[in-house]
Design a protein around this motif. Structure first.
Motif, mmCIF file in Angstrom:
data_model
loop_
_atom_site.group_PDB
_atom_site.id
_atom_site.type_symbol
_atom_site.label_atom_id
_atom_site.label_comp_id
_atom_site.label_asym_id
_atom_site.label_seq_id
_atom_site.Cartn_x
_atom_site.Cartn_y
_atom_site.Cartn_z
ATOM 1 N N GLU A 291 0.830 -1.205 0.000
ATOM 2 C CA GLU A 291 0.000 0.000 0.000
ATOM 3 C C GLU A 291 0.868 1.261 0.000
ATOM 4 O OE1 GLU A 291 -3.593 2.046 2.667
ATOM 5 O OE2 GLU A 291 -2.785 0.075 3.213
ATOM 6 N N ALA A 292 2.043 1.186 0.648
ATOM 7 C CA ALA A 292 2.951 2.336 0.707
ATOM 8 C C ALA A 292 3.768 2.506 -0.565
ATOM 9 C CB ALA A 292 3.885 2.190 1.908
ATOM 10 N N GLY A 293 3.592 1.614 -1.517
ATOM 11 C CA GLY A 293 4.259 1.783 -2.798
ATOM 12 C C GLY A 293 5.522 0.984 -2.998
ATOM 13 N N TYR A 294 5.859 0.130 -2.051
ATOM 14 C CA TYR A 294 7.057 -0.687 -2.229
ATOM 15 C C TYR A 294 6.837 -1.716 -3.336
ATOM 16 C CZ TYR A 294 9.260 1.298 1.916
ATOM 17 O OH TYR A 294 9.843 2.157 2.808
ATOM 18 N N ASP A 295 7.934 -2.107 -3.966
ATOM 19 C CA ASP A 295 7.892 -3.106 -5.033
ATOM 20 C C ASP A 295 8.005 -4.521 -4.487
ATOM 21 O OD1 ASP A 295 8.089 -1.268 -7.515
ATOM 22 O OD2 ASP A 295 9.732 -0.594 -6.235
ATOM 23 N N GLY A 296 8.293 -4.639 -3.216
ATOM 24 C CA GLY A 296 8.436 -5.954 -2.625
ATOM 25 C C GLY A 296 8.791 -5.852 -1.161
ATOM 26 N N VAL A 297 8.976 -7.000 -0.547
ATOM 27 C CA VAL A 297 9.443 -7.073 0.838
ATOM 28 C C VAL A 297 10.540 -8.127 0.921
ATOM 29 C CG1 VAL A 297 7.300 -6.305 1.942
ATOM 30 C CG2 VAL A 297 7.647 -8.746 1.466
ATOM 31 N N GLU A 298 11.383 -7.968 1.904
ATOM 32 C CA GLU A 298 12.327 -9.024 2.270
ATOM 33 C C GLU A 298 11.980 -9.475 3.669
ATOM 34 O OE1 GLU A 298 16.864 -9.624 1.528
ATOM 35 O OE2 GLU A 298 16.715 -8.466 3.388
ATOM 36 N N ILE A 299 11.782 -10.779 3.837
ATOM 37 C CA ILE A 299 11.522 -11.358 5.149
ATOM 38 C C ILE A 299 12.860 -11.743 5.762
ATOM 39 C CG2 ILE A 299 10.322 -13.169 6.424
ATOM 40 C CD1 ILE A 299 8.469 -11.219 4.925
ATOM 41 N N MET A 300 13.194 -11.114 6.884
ATOM 42 C CA MET A 300 14.474 -11.401 7.533
ATOM 43 C C MET A 300 14.383 -12.727 8.280
ATOM 44 S SD MET A 300 17.509 -11.113 8.427
ATOM 45 C CE MET A 300 18.463 -9.622 8.330
ATOM 46 N N GLY A 301 15.037 -13.746 7.700
ATOM 47 C CA GLY A 301 15.008 -15.070 8.304
ATOM 48 C C GLY A 301 16.368 -15.551 8.764
ATOM 49 N N SER A 302 17.316 -14.620 8.920
ATOM 50 C CA SER A 302 18.684 -15.020 9.276
ATOM 51 C C SER A 302 19.211 -14.155 10.409
ATOM 52 C CB SER A 302 19.587 -14.922 8.043
ATOM 53 O OG SER A 302 19.707 -13.583 7.619
ATOM 54 N N GLU A 303 20.505 -14.219 10.616
ATOM 55 C CA GLU A 303 21.235 -13.402 11.595
ATOM 56 C C GLU A 303 20.767 -13.584 13.035
ATOM 57 O OE1 GLU A 303 23.162 -11.378 8.182
ATOM 58 O OE2 GLU A 303 21.282 -12.412 8.481
ATOM 59 N N GLY A 304 20.015 -14.667 13.299
ATOM 60 C CA GLY A 304 19.599 -14.947 14.669
ATOM 61 C C GLY A 304 18.342 -14.237 15.100
ATOM 62 N N TYR A 305 17.615 -13.627 14.160
ATOM 63 C CA TYR A 305 16.348 -12.977 14.500
ATOM 64 C C TYR A 305 15.237 -14.029 14.616
ATOM 65 C CZ TYR A 305 18.720 -8.530 13.700
ATOM 66 O OH TYR A 305 19.577 -7.464 13.775
ATOM 67 N N LEU A 306 13.992 -13.579 14.826
ATOM 68 C CA LEU A 306 12.921 -14.481 15.260
ATOM 69 C C LEU A 306 12.760 -15.722 14.386
ATOM 70 C CD1 LEU A 306 10.580 -15.025 17.244
ATOM 71 C CD2 LEU A 306 9.083 -13.867 15.609
ATOM 72 N N LEU A 307 12.683 -15.554 13.064
ATOM 73 C CA LEU A 307 12.460 -16.721 12.218
ATOM 74 C C LEU A 307 13.611 -17.705 12.328
ATOM 75 C CD1 LEU A 307 10.451 -14.536 11.053
ATOM 76 C CD2 LEU A 307 10.662 -15.738 8.879
ATOM 77 N N ASN A 308 14.823 -17.180 12.424
ATOM 78 C CA ASN A 308 16.011 -18.014 12.605
ATOM 79 C C ASN A 308 15.982 -18.706 13.968
ATOM 80 O OD1 ASN A 308 19.490 -17.246 11.667
ATOM 81 N ND2 ASN A 308 18.411 -19.173 11.792
ATOM 82 N N GLN A 309 15.429 -18.027 14.958
ATOM 83 C CA GLN A 309 15.325 -18.604 16.303
ATOM 84 C C GLN A 309 14.393 -19.814 16.322
ATOM 85 O OE1 GLN A 309 14.197 -15.242 18.809
ATOM 86 N NE2 GLN A 309 15.896 -14.034 17.960
ATOM 87 N N PHE A 310 13.340 -19.779 15.520
ATOM 88 C CA PHE A 310 12.477 -20.951 15.418
ATOM 89 C C PHE A 310 13.210 -22.125 14.774
ATOM 90 C CE2 PHE A 310 8.789 -18.451 16.548
ATOM 91 C CZ PHE A 310 7.894 -19.393 17.053
ATOM 92 N N LEU A 311 14.138 -21.833 13.874
ATOM 93 C CA LEU A 311 14.788 -22.883 13.097
ATOM 94 C C LEU A 311 15.895 -23.608 13.846
ATOM 95 C CD1 LEU A 311 14.947 -20.984 9.702
ATOM 96 C CD2 LEU A 311 13.686 -23.109 10.141
ATOM 97 N N ALA A 312 16.574 -22.935 14.757
ATOM 98 C CA ALA A 312 17.766 -23.512 15.394
ATOM 99 C C ALA A 312 17.422 -24.182 16.723
ATOM 100 C CB ALA A 312 18.804 -22.419 15.624
ATOM 101 N N PRO A 313 17.873 -25.410 16.938
ATOM 102 C CA PRO A 313 17.665 -26.048 18.241
ATOM 103 C C PRO A 313 18.229 -25.229 19.402
ATOM 104 C CG PRO A 313 18.384 -27.662 16.624
ATOM 105 C CD PRO A 313 18.509 -26.318 15.969
ATOM 106 N N ARG A 314 19.218 -24.395 19.124
ATOM 107 C CA ARG A 314 19.814 -23.551 20.168
ATOM 108 C C ARG A 314 18.765 -22.702 20.861
ATOM 109 N NH1 ARG A 314 24.742 -21.201 21.335
ATOM 110 N NH2 ARG A 314 24.793 -18.997 21.931
ATOM 111 N N THR A 315 17.776 -22.251 20.122
ATOM 112 C CA THR A 315 16.794 -21.314 20.667
ATOM 113 C C THR A 315 15.366 -21.834 20.609
ATOM 114 O OG1 THR A 315 16.943 -20.248 18.489
ATOM 115 C CG2 THR A 315 18.093 -19.178 20.310
ATOM 116 N N ASN A 316 15.173 -23.016 20.039
ATOM 117 C CA ASN A 316 13.831 -23.598 19.965
ATOM 118 C C ASN A 316 13.831 -24.915 20.725
ATOM 119 O OD1 ASN A 316 11.380 -24.797 19.310
ATOM 120 N ND2 ASN A 316 11.443 -24.150 17.161
#
Length: 676
Positions: A155-180
Motif C-alpha cells: 500500500e505504501a508503494g514498495y515493489d516488494g518485501v524481504e523477510i528477515m530469516g537469518s542473523e539470529g532474529y525471530l524466524l532463525n530462532q524458530f529454526l535452530a535447536p539452540r533457541t527452539n
C-alpha cells in the motif's frame, strides 16, 4: 558492438512479473534515517543510489509490531501516517526510475525490550531481557502481523518485501535447536521448526498477491552451537520457495557468533561458497550471494562462476552511491572503495547514531552536507596528504576551487600507508590507490616531497593545515637505548625487532602493531581457507551451525601489550570490530595488561608496577620495546602562520589528536571544504 564491462553483473534478471535491470541488490542496512522523522532525507539517500544504477534496493529492517522492534520506538509500518511517510520514499525512488523493497525484521529475543518474545524463553547473550515464550495465539499474532506489514508495504508503494530469516532474529530462532526447545508442533524435528518461516512466507504471499517481489533472507550458516545443519537449511530454502518466495538472499552468522562475518579482516566473498552450494540444490528460485562483495570484479566472478544469480552489496553503496554506474562505464577504478571498517556505519547503528561512511561522510547526510559548486572559485592550499588533507582537497576541487596539495613525503596517504601494512587491513591499499587516482583526475596540483613553509603559502585565498600527528613522548627512563623503537620505525619497515616484544600503549595503533608483529607468512585475509581454519568456520553439512575448532596460527613473537589506563586493553576500539582484534591476539597468545606504570627500560626489558600505589614492581623481559603511547597534533606550521597574522583552517590530527581516527578527520575536512 563492444562487450559490456561486466556482462553478467549488468544483465537483466527476469522474475516473471518484473525484470530487474541488473544483478545488483543494495542489501539491507539500518541507517537510523527513518527514526529521524525526516522522510525527505530518507528519500534523498535512496534516490542517490537509484541514480547510481542499483537494480533493487532493500531498506533497513522495519518492525512488524512493537514487540518485534529491535529497540523501543524503532521504525515500522503500523499506521496510515506511517504509510504516508513511506510513500514519500517510494514515490521518489520510482520517479528516479528505481525499485525498492522493504525488509520486515522481527527481532525476537534480540529485542532490547522487556516485551521481547521468542520460541523459547532463552535469553540472548547480547540482550539483558529474557523473552517470553510464544503460545499458539502469540505465534498466530506474529505471523499475522508480518503479513499485515507486507500488505502495508505494498500500500505504501514498495515493489516488494524481504523477510528477515537469518542473523539470529525471530524466524532463525524458530529454526535452530539452540533457541527452539519447544515440544509442540512448532519444535522438535525440522519439519516442525520450519513451520513458522514457511507459514510466514505463505501468508505474506497471500497478503500481497502474485506480482510482488518477496525475498527470503535465509541463514546459510548459523555459526553458533546447536545451529542448523545443511540438510535443514536446504529444507527451509525449498519450503519458502514453495510457499511463494521470489528470491532467496544469503544471510551469514548470528549476531552472537564468535566468528566475524563482515569486518575488513574477513576475506572478500568469504561465504559465497555456501550460496554456490545452494545453487547446486536447485531450489527453484534465484539466489543472492552476500557478505564482503565490494568490487565489480568480485561480483562478476561470482556470477560467472555460477555461485549466485545476483549479488548483494550493502556498505559499498554507502562508500559510493554510483557503484553500478561507474562499473557500467568501464571505470571501476573510480569507485570510492568500501574498506569494511564499520566505523561510521555499524558502529553508529549500535551507538544509536545515524549511519554514514568513513570514506564518504555524505552518506545518509545528502541533504545537509552538500558540495555545491562554489559561487567564486578560490585558490586553496592544503598542507598534508593524509586522510584529512585528501578529503579537503578533493571536496574543494570538486566544488570548482583551484587546489594545491603539499605533502612532504614522496607519496600521498599519510597514516593510511601504515594501516595498509597491517594484516587484515589490506583494503586500505585500494583506498590509497583510489585517492592517488582521484587527486590526479581532479586537476589538483600535488607537490609531493615538498615541505611547505609559511612563504610557500603566501598568496592563497585559504590555507588548510592537515599536517597530522607526531608520536607522543612517554618520557620513560631508559627509552634512548638501541633496543627501543617507535611505532613508525616498525611499521615503515626495516627495523630489527627481536623475538620478545613489549608494546607500550594499547590504543588502536598499539593493537595494529601487535597484529603486524604477530603475523608470520601471508595474511589470512588473503587466504579464505586459512581464515576459516583460524576462526573455526566449518561445514554445516558436517556440524550443526557450521562450527569447527579454531586453529589460529601461533604468534611470530612473544608479545606483551601494555597500557597505563586501568581496565581491559582495547576497550576504546570500535564497538563492532574491537572484539575481533582482542580475540585474534588473545588466540595467538598475546598478553594484554592494563593499569601499569612504566618505571624504567633496562637492557633486559621494561620494569613496570601496578596501580596508583606502584605496587608489585617487576620486569617484563624483552628484546625490543616499541613505544606507541599516543599522538600529539603536529601544529608547528599552523602556529607559524598564526604568528604571521594568517588564520589557517586546521583539520584532522593537527586539530585534535585525541582518539584520532580517519572517520573524524575525513568528515571534518569535507565539512570544511563545503564551507570554503
Amino acid at each position: 558492438m563492444s562487450q559490456p564491462a561486466y556482462p553478467r553483473l549488468l544483465a537483466p534478471l527476469d522474475l516473471g512479473f518484473v525484470t530487474l535491470p541488473n544483478r545488483v541488490l543494495m542489501g539491507s542496512m539500518h541507517t537510523g534515517l527513518e527514526e529521524t522523522g525526516d522522510w525527505a532525507r530518507v528519500a534523498a539517500f535512496y534516490v542517490a543510489r537509484v541514480e547510481g544504477g542499483v537494480g533493487l534496493i532493500v531498506t533497513g529492517g522495519m518492525a512488524p509490531n512493537s514487540e518485534g522492534a529491535v529497540l523501543p520506538g524503532a521504525a515500522g509500518l503500523f499506521t496510515a501516517e506511517d504509510i504516508a511517510h513511506h510513500r514519500i520514499v517510494t514515490d521518489a525512488v520510482h520517479a528516479a526510475g528505481g525499485r525498492i523493497a522493504m525488509q520486515i525484521l522481527h527481532a525476537g529475543r534480540y529485542a532490547y525490550s522487556p516485551r521481547a518474545v521468542a520460541p523459547s524463553p532463552i535469553r540472548s547473550p547480547i540482550s539483558q531481557y529474557t523473552p517470553a515464550e510464544l503460545d499458539a495465539a502469540g505465534i498466530e499474532k506474529q505471523i499475522a502481523d508480518i503479513a499485515t506489514a507486507a500488505a502495508r508495504a505494498r500500500e505504501a508503494g514498495y515493489d516488494g518485501v524481504e523477510i528477515m530469516g537469518s542473523e539470529g532474529y525471530l524466524l532463525n530462532q524458530f529454526l535452530a535447536p539452540r533457541t527452539n526447545r519447544r515440544a509442540d508442533g512448532w519444535g522438535g524435528p525440522i519439519e516442525n521448526r520450519a513451520r513458522f518461516p514457511i507459514e510466514v512466507v505463505a501468508r505474506v504471499r497471500a497478503a500481497v498477491g502474485a506480482d510482488f517481489i518477496l525475498i527470503y533472507r535465509l541463514s546459510m550458516i548459523d555459526l553458533v552451537p546447536e545451529g542448523q545443519t545443511w540438510d535443514e537449511i536446504t529444507f527451509v530454502a525449498r519450503g519458502v520457495v514453495a510457499a511463494g518466495a521470489t528470491l532467496v538472499n544469503t544471510g551469514i552468522g548470528w549476531h552472537e557468533a564468535r566468528v566475524p562475518t563482515i569486518a575488513t579482516s574477513v576475506p572478500r566473498a568469504a561465504f559465497a561458497w555456501l550460496t554456490a552450494r545452494m545453487m547446486g540444490e536447485r531450489i527453484g528460485a534465484p539466489l543472492i550471494a552476500s557478505n564482503r562483495i565490494n568490487t565489480p570484479d568480485v561480483a562478476e566472478a561470482l556470477l560467472a562462476g555460477g555461485a549466485a544469480d545476483m549479488v548483494s552489496l550493502a556498505r559499498p553503496f554507502l562508500a559510493d552511491p554510483r557503484f553500478v554506474a561507474r562499473a557500467a562505464a568501464g571505470r571501476p577504478e573510480t569507485i570510492t572503495p568500501c574498506i569494511a571498517c564499520n566505523q561510521a556505519c555499524l558502529d553508529h547503528t549500535f551507538a544509536l547514531r545515524v549511519s554514514s561512511c568513513l570514506v564518504n561522510p555524505r552518506a545518509c547526510h545528502e541533504t545537509e552536507l552538500r558540495l555545491d559548486p562554489a559561487t567564486v572559485a578560490r585558490r586553496i592550499a592544503v598542507v598534508g596528504a593524509g586522510p584529512a588533507g585528501l578529503a579537503a582537497a578533493l571536496a574543494a576541487a570538486g566544488r570548482g576551487h583551484a587546489v594545491t596539495l603539499f605533502e612532504r613525503d614522496e607519496r600521498i596517504g599519510g597514516q593510511l600507508n601504515l594501516a595498509k601494512r597491517i594484516p587484515g587491513k589490506e583494503e586500505f591499499e585500494g583506498l590509497v590507490a583510489y585517492y592517488a587516482r582521484a587527486v590526479a583526475e581532479a586537476g589538483i596540483e600535488a607537490r609531493l616531497g615538498a615541505e611547505a613553509g609559511p612563504e610557500d603559502l603566501a598568496g592563497f585565498d585559504a590555507v588548510v593545515i592537515a599536517t597530522g600527528v607526531v608520536p607522543r613522548d612517554p618520557a620513560i627512563p631508559g627509552q634512548d637505548q638501541p633496543h627501543v623503537l617507535g611505532y613508525l620505525d616498525v611499521l615503515r619497515g626495516g627495523a630489527d625487532v627481536g623475538p620478545r616484544v613489549v608494546i607500550v600503549g594499547a590504543g588502536g595503533i598499539g593493537f595494529d602493531l601487535a597484529e603486524f608483529l604477530a603475523q608470520s607468512g601471508p595474511s589470512a585475509t588473503l587466504d579464505p581457507a586459512a581464515w576459516r581454519r583460524e576462526w573455526g568456520v566449518g561445514d554445516p553439512d558436517l556440524t550443526s551451525g557450521g562450527l569447527a575448532e579454531p586453529a589460529p596460527p601461533p604468534s611470530a613473537r612473544a608479545i606483551t601489550l601494555l597500557q597505563r589506563k586501568a581496565g581491559r586493553p582495547g576497550a576504546t576500539l570500535g564497538k563492532t570490530t574491537g572484539w575481533i582484534h582482542r580475540a585474534s591476539l588473545a588466540a595467538r597468545g598475546v598478553r594484554m595488561m592494563g593499569g601499569v606504570n612504566y618505571e624504567e627500560i633496562t637492557p633486559r626489558g621494561l620494569r613496570i608496577s601496578s596501580g596508583p600505589g606502584r605496587e608489585n614492581p617487576r620486569l617484563i623481559e624483552a628484546d625490543t620495546v616499541v613505544l606507541c603511547a599516543g599522538q600529539e597534533p603536529s601544529r608547528a606550521l599552523a602556529d607559524a602562520l598564526v604568528a604571521r597574522g594568517v588564520a589557517p583552517h586546521v583539520v584532522g590530527g593537527a586539530d585534535r589528536a585525541t582518539e584520532l581516527d580517519a572517520k573524524r578527520a575525513i568528515d571534518q575536512a569535507t565539512r570544511l571544504a563545503a564551507r570554503l
